[in-house]
Structures are given as structure tokens and as C-alpha cells.
Motif scaffolding. Structure first.
Motif, PDB file in Angstrom:
ATOM      1  N   ARG A  85      54.351-116.294  65.282  1.00  0.00           N
ATOM      2  CA  ARG A  85      54.908-117.478  64.599  1.00  0.00           C
ATOM      3  C   ARG A  85      56.266-117.860  65.164  1.00  0.00           C
ATOM      4  O   ARG A  85      56.615-119.039  65.235  1.00  0.00           O
ATOM      5  CB  ARG A  85      54.964-117.226  63.090  1.00  0.00           C
ATOM      6  CG  ARG A  85      53.585-117.321  62.436  1.00  0.00           C
ATOM      7  CD  ARG A  85      53.691-117.311  60.931  1.00  0.00           C
ATOM      8  NE  ARG A  85      53.727-115.951  60.411  1.00  0.00           N
ATOM      9  CZ  ARG A  85      53.949-115.647  59.134  1.00  0.00           C
ATOM     10  NH1 ARG A  85      54.209-116.602  58.265  1.00  0.00           N
ATOM     11  NH2 ARG A  85      53.940-114.400  58.719  1.00  0.00           N
ATOM     12  N   ILE A  88      55.528-119.666  68.541  1.00  0.00           N
ATOM     13  CA  ILE A  88      55.091-121.050  68.370  1.00  0.00           C
ATOM     14  C   ILE A  88      56.263-121.951  68.005  1.00  0.00           C
ATOM     15  O   ILE A  88      56.394-123.080  68.498  1.00  0.00           O
ATOM     16  CB  ILE A  88      53.996-121.140  67.297  1.00  0.00           C
ATOM     17  CG1 ILE A  88      52.734-120.435  67.777  1.00  0.00           C
ATOM     18  CG2 ILE A  88      53.695-122.591  66.934  1.00  0.00           C
ATOM     19  CD1 ILE A  88      52.095-121.044  68.998  1.00  0.00           C
ATOM     20  N   GLY A  89      57.143-121.482  67.141  1.00  0.00           N
ATOM     21  CA  GLY A  89      58.316-122.268  66.760  1.00  0.00           C
ATOM     22  C   GLY A  89      59.200-122.580  67.952  1.00  0.00           C
ATOM     23  O   GLY A  89      59.675-123.717  68.115  1.00  0.00           O
ATOM     24  N   ASN A  92      57.393-125.159  70.380  1.00  0.00           N
ATOM     25  CA  ASN A  92      57.428-126.526  69.861  1.00  0.00           C
ATOM     26  C   ASN A  92      58.825-127.122  69.912  1.00  0.00           C
ATOM     27  O   ASN A  92      58.987-128.318  70.164  1.00  0.00           O
ATOM     28  CB  ASN A  92      56.875-126.558  68.442  1.00  0.00           C
ATOM     29  CG  ASN A  92      55.361-126.577  68.413  1.00  0.00           C
ATOM     30  OD1 ASN A  92      54.725-127.576  68.740  1.00  0.00           O
ATOM     31  ND2 ASN A  92      54.763-125.451  68.028  1.00  0.00           N
ATOM     32  N   ALA A 341      47.805-123.527  55.630  1.00  0.00           N
ATOM     33  CA  ALA A 341      48.987-122.979  56.305  1.00  0.00           C
ATOM     34  C   ALA A 341      49.210-121.533  55.878  1.00  0.00           C
ATOM     35  O   ALA A 341      49.483-120.654  56.711  1.00  0.00           O
ATOM     36  CB  ALA A 341      50.216-123.834  55.982  1.00  0.00           C
ATOM     37  N   TYR A 379      51.321-123.175  62.119  1.00  0.00           N
ATOM     38  CA  TYR A 379      52.471-124.058  62.306  1.00  0.00           C
ATOM     39  C   TYR A 379      52.059-125.518  62.151  1.00  0.00           C
ATOM     40  O   TYR A 379      52.752-126.318  61.516  1.00  0.00           O
ATOM     41  CB  TYR A 379      53.064-123.809  63.693  1.00  0.00           C
ATOM     42  CG  TYR A 379      54.408-124.463  63.937  1.00  0.00           C
ATOM     43  CD1 TYR A 379      55.586-123.775  63.689  1.00  0.00           C
ATOM     44  CD2 TYR A 379      54.492-125.762  64.436  1.00  0.00           C
ATOM     45  CE1 TYR A 379      56.821-124.367  63.921  1.00  0.00           C
ATOM     46  CE2 TYR A 379      55.713-126.353  64.665  1.00  0.00           C
ATOM     47  CZ  TYR A 379      56.876-125.657  64.407  1.00  0.00           C
ATOM     48  OH  TYR A 379      58.097-126.256  64.631  1.00  0.00           O
ATOM     49  N   ASP A 382      51.495-126.361  58.564  1.00  0.00           N
ATOM     50  CA  ASP A 382      52.778-126.369  57.866  1.00  0.00           C
ATOM     51  C   ASP A 382      53.560-127.647  58.147  1.00  0.00           C
ATOM     52  O   ASP A 382      54.243-128.173  57.265  1.00  0.00           O
ATOM     53  CB  ASP A 382      53.593-125.141  58.296  1.00  0.00           C
ATOM     54  CG  ASP A 382      54.884-125.004  57.505  1.00  0.00           C
ATOM     55  OD1 ASP A 382      54.812-124.722  56.300  1.00  0.00           O
ATOM     56  OD2 ASP A 382      55.969-125.194  58.105  1.00  0.00           O
ATOM     57  N   GLN A 383      53.434-128.173  59.367  1.00  0.00           N
ATOM     58  CA  GLN A 383      54.168-129.374  59.772  1.00  0.00           C
ATOM     59  C   GLN A 383      53.429-130.669  59.448  1.00  0.00           C
ATOM     60  O   GLN A 383      53.902-131.753  59.767  1.00  0.00           O
ATOM     61  CB  GLN A 383      54.440-129.321  61.275  1.00  0.00           C
ATOM     62  CG  GLN A 383      55.310-128.160  61.723  1.00  0.00           C
ATOM     63  CD  GLN A 383      56.711-128.246  61.174  1.00  0.00           C
ATOM     64  OE1 GLN A 383      57.375-129.279  61.279  1.00  0.00           O
ATOM     65  NE2 GLN A 383      57.180-127.163  60.570  1.00  0.00           N
TER      66      GLN A 383
END
Length: 414
Positions: A85, A88-89, A92, A341, A379, A382-383
Motif C-alpha cells: 500500500r 502504490i501511494g 501514484n 476498499a 487504493y 479508496d480514491q
């Protein structure tokens, strides 16, 4: 020199890129170069480390996206350390920086590719086998004990995964008002959790269909163990080949494989199979971008290449239109984006906790694919880049006696 090693790389260009990114955003990222140099992107302790084993690998960073960096990670061209996680953050954030605030890339090419995609029985079966027939034990490493591979339902938000998955199944069967003795078809039945529950708790007579041989074998075994062979039938069958009439029809996490332009026909088949007063539910992932139908920063491209061949996500508006074109009327629509999510976050943690066994079962490359895929999807949900809708429907223009006037029945208030 030839191939990748023939790429001449200017280290000054990388230095300029690092300065540009770090001036815009601070990331818990360390970049380790092939020459031993380490560059931190903030004063915060790094949670993610990207190592470039050779100069040519820097090209992935200069145009970062989930597609490019994800491919480089999967193919072993770069090394990445850290929790998925966090990875990925960081990726992005790098992609946002490189696109200078543009949320979504141009999706015209993706739309052209989709328009040329042909879905037939052979291709769809091959795509399903690629994704699902890794091994049942592979999925057991991160799913709940019932192997429910779809969005869970967290009624209160604090349930464990097994409880939330059982609540999801009950939520579906309650929504469509399954009654004892009714016939139920589950399109894409997975390992059989929904049809087993529908027979055991709700007294239905069920048919579950799948194109995955692994799912079929284990689902049949579970039916026998539960003593439900007289009430539950599992078939290795394409939905286009089903005949008969069913009081209830469910499709959970399957219609993403159908193809957007085939959705009216898909829903038309459901309408044909549904009894006059029957009720159906489609539970599936949708795009939140009606123009492109793609997750941003190359997420959709990565999934199409490595995870779900020929998979396509429609916007909920397109789904409802296709339903109407297929002869179905939507009675109830519920968004479970937050629930997916959370589901995917739990799957990601489970996957990482059992990384050693996953690699033994599936190999290093597939481990890396799913490492990125699970965390990336968590992700994206969640976004609000992708979403999940349950749509209860029936034959268009009918007044189904099965459904009360109020939604209260769903929550036990009728």
C-alpha cells in the motif's frame, strides 16, 4: 552492446527529475542507483525503496505510471521494497507529479482497443482460467475460509473478513427476497459460497456456473460435504449456454469479464432466464470516469496486461442503460465502494503476511503481479477511481410482488 543495455542514459537528466519531483512533493521514498548512490525524497524515514540495478532502468522513473513502474517491478527490471500500500501511494504520487495535476490520461487509445475486443466462449474461458486457475491454495492465502472473492459487506465497519463476507451473501439474498423452494442461478459462482448459503439458510434450489475448472472441482466437493447434492448443482458452463427459468438470479463479480459492448446481450440473457415475477442482482465493479472507463495512471493497462485479460469496466450509467436495453428494470442501486476498499486492504495484508507461501505456490513473478494488483485496487477504490454497485432488477415494466414498497425489508424492518 544491444537491447536494453544499448540505451544511453544521462545521469544529469535523472538528477534534474529528482530535483523537480522533490520540489513539488515530499515522499517517504529512497532511490538507490546502480552506482551505490542513495537519494531520499524527504527527511521522513523511507517506507519505500526503489533500486535501479542498471542505468537503463531509470527510464521507468522519468515517465512514471502504475503501468510502467508496475511492469518494471513485475519483470524484474527494478527492485521495490516496502509494504504494497505504501508502494502504490508513492507510485501514484510520482505519476501525479509527472502529469502536472492532470487526473486522468487520454483514454482514446483504450476506447479503441476495447472496441476491437471480441468476446467469445473460447477467449472468455481462457481469460477466466488464466486468472482463477492458479491454484485453490493460492487464493486460500488471502481470502476468507469460504473463499469469497468479491467485495465484503461491513455492516458496522468493524467486522472481520469472514463475518463481512457472510453478511455480504446474506445481504444479497435478503435483497432479492429468496424464498424456500425457489430456484436460483448464480452466474460466476466461484467456489460455491453463495449457492451453499442460499440452499442452507434460505431453502433455495440452486445452480451455480463457472468457467474455472479449479473452482468447479472444489465447489462440487463442498456441495457433497454439505450434503446438498439434491439442492445445489455446480456446472462448468458459459452463461450463454444456460437454459430454463429461474426465480432468482445473482451475478457477483462476473460481469466485468463480459465486455462493455456485450452488456445489453448479457442482461438480455438474464432477462430471458428470469421468471416473470423474478428478481435478479448484478454485483460488480464499475468505472467512475464515464469518458475513458479507465483507472488513472495506467492502472487499467496494468490489470489488462497481467491480471484480467479482456476485462472492461463500465460506468454505472452505462450499466443501467445496458440493463434497460436488455429488458431489465433497476429497482434498487447501492454503492459499496468503501466496502471494497476495506476488503482489498485486508486481502493485501493477508497476501503480504503469507508472502513466502504465495511465492512457493505461484512463483516470484505472479507474486509481484498480485502484490501490485491487490494494493493498487484498494487504493483505486479508496480514491473513488473505481466503484462497486449492487443493482437489484427485474423484467422491465413489471410490478414485482416479491419486493415490498419500502427498502426496510433489507434491514429487517418490514
Amino acid at each position: 552492446m544491444c537491447g536494453r543495455e544499448a540505451i544511453v542514459f544521462d545521469q544529469n537528466r535523472l538528477s534534474a527529475w529528482v530535483r523537480g519531483v522533490s520540489s513539488q512533493i515530499k515522499l517517504p521514498l529512497r532511490l538507490e542507483l546502480w552506482n551505490g548512490q542513495a537519494i531520499d525524497f524527504s527527511t521522513e524515514a523511507p517506507r519505500v525503496t526503489i533500486r535501479l540495478p542498471q542505468a537503463s532502468a531509470a527510464r521507468y522513473l522519468l515517465t512514471p505510471s502504475l503501468a510502467s513502474l508496475g511492469t518494471a517491478y513485475v519483470e524484474g527490471d527494478i527492485e521495490v521494497r516496502g509494504h504494497a500500500r505504501d508502494m502504490i501511494g508513492v507510485v501514484n504520487a510520482l505519476a501525479r507529479s509527472s502529469l502536472k495535476g492532470t487526473m486522468r490520461p487520454d483514454g482514446r487509445l483504450a476506447r479503441v482497443v476495447r472496441s476491437l475486443t471480441v468476446h467469445d466462449r473460447k477467449k472468455d474461458a481462457a481469460a477466466i482460467r488464466y486468472h482463477y486457475d492458479v491454484s485453490n491454495e493460492f487464493y486460500q492465502q488471502f481470502l476468507d475460509p469460504n473463499l469469497v472473492y468479491s467485495c465484503a459487506y461491513f455492516e458496522h465497519g468493524d467486522e472481520d473478513l469472514a463475518t463481512a463476507q457472510l453478511k455480504k451473501i446474506d445481504h444479497i439474498l435478503t435483497k432479492i427476497r429468496v424464498q424456500p423452494g425457489q430456484t436460483l442461478l448464480d452466474i460466476g459462482c466461484g467456489w460455491g459460497a453463495l449457492v451453499l448459503r442460499a440452499a442452507e439458510k434460505f431453502g433455495a434450489r440452486c445452480v451455480g456456473i463457472t468457467l474455472s475448472e479449479n473452482q468447479y472441482a472444489l465447489a462440487c466437493e463442498r456441495v457433497e460435504r454439505a450434503g446438498l447434492a439434491g439442492r445445489v448443482e455446480i456446472r462448468l458452463q458459459d452463461y450463454r449456454d444456460v437454459r430454463g427459468t429461474f426465480d432468482r438470479i445473482t451475478s457477483v463479480g462476473m460481469f466485468e469479464h463480459v465486455g462493455i459492448r456485450h452488456l445489453p446481450d448479457y442482461f438480455g440473457i438474464i432477462a430471458r432466464l428470469l421468471a416473470e415475477d423474478g428478481v435478479a442482482m448484478n454485483h460488480g465493479i464499475t468505472s467512475t470516469d464515464p469518458a475513458n472507463g479507465e483507472a488513472p495512471y495506467g492502472g487499467g493497462e496494468f490489470i489488462a496486461k497481467y491480471v484480467f485479460p479482456h476485462g472492461e469496466l463500465a460506468h454505472i450509467g452505462a450499466v443501467l442503460t445496458a440493463m434497460q436495453q436488455g429488458g431489465l428494470e433497476a429497482y434498487d442501486v447501492e454503492n459499496l465502494r468503501r466496502h471494497y476498499a476495506r476488503t482489498l486492504a485486508i486481502w493485501t495484508d493477508n497476501f503480504e503476511a503469507r508472502a513466502g507461501r504465495v511465492k512457493e505456490l505461484a512463483g516470484e513473478k505472479r507474486f509481484r503481479i498480485w502484490h501490485i494488483y491487490l494494493a493498487g485496487c484498494a487504493y483505486a477504490f479508496d480514491q473513488d477511481w473505481i466503484s462497486l454497485y449492487q443493482v437489484v432488477c427485474g423484467k422491465a415494466g413489471r410490478h414485482p410482488r416479491a419486493l415490498p414498497w419500502s427498502r426496510g425489508y433489507i434491514y429487517g424492518r418490514d
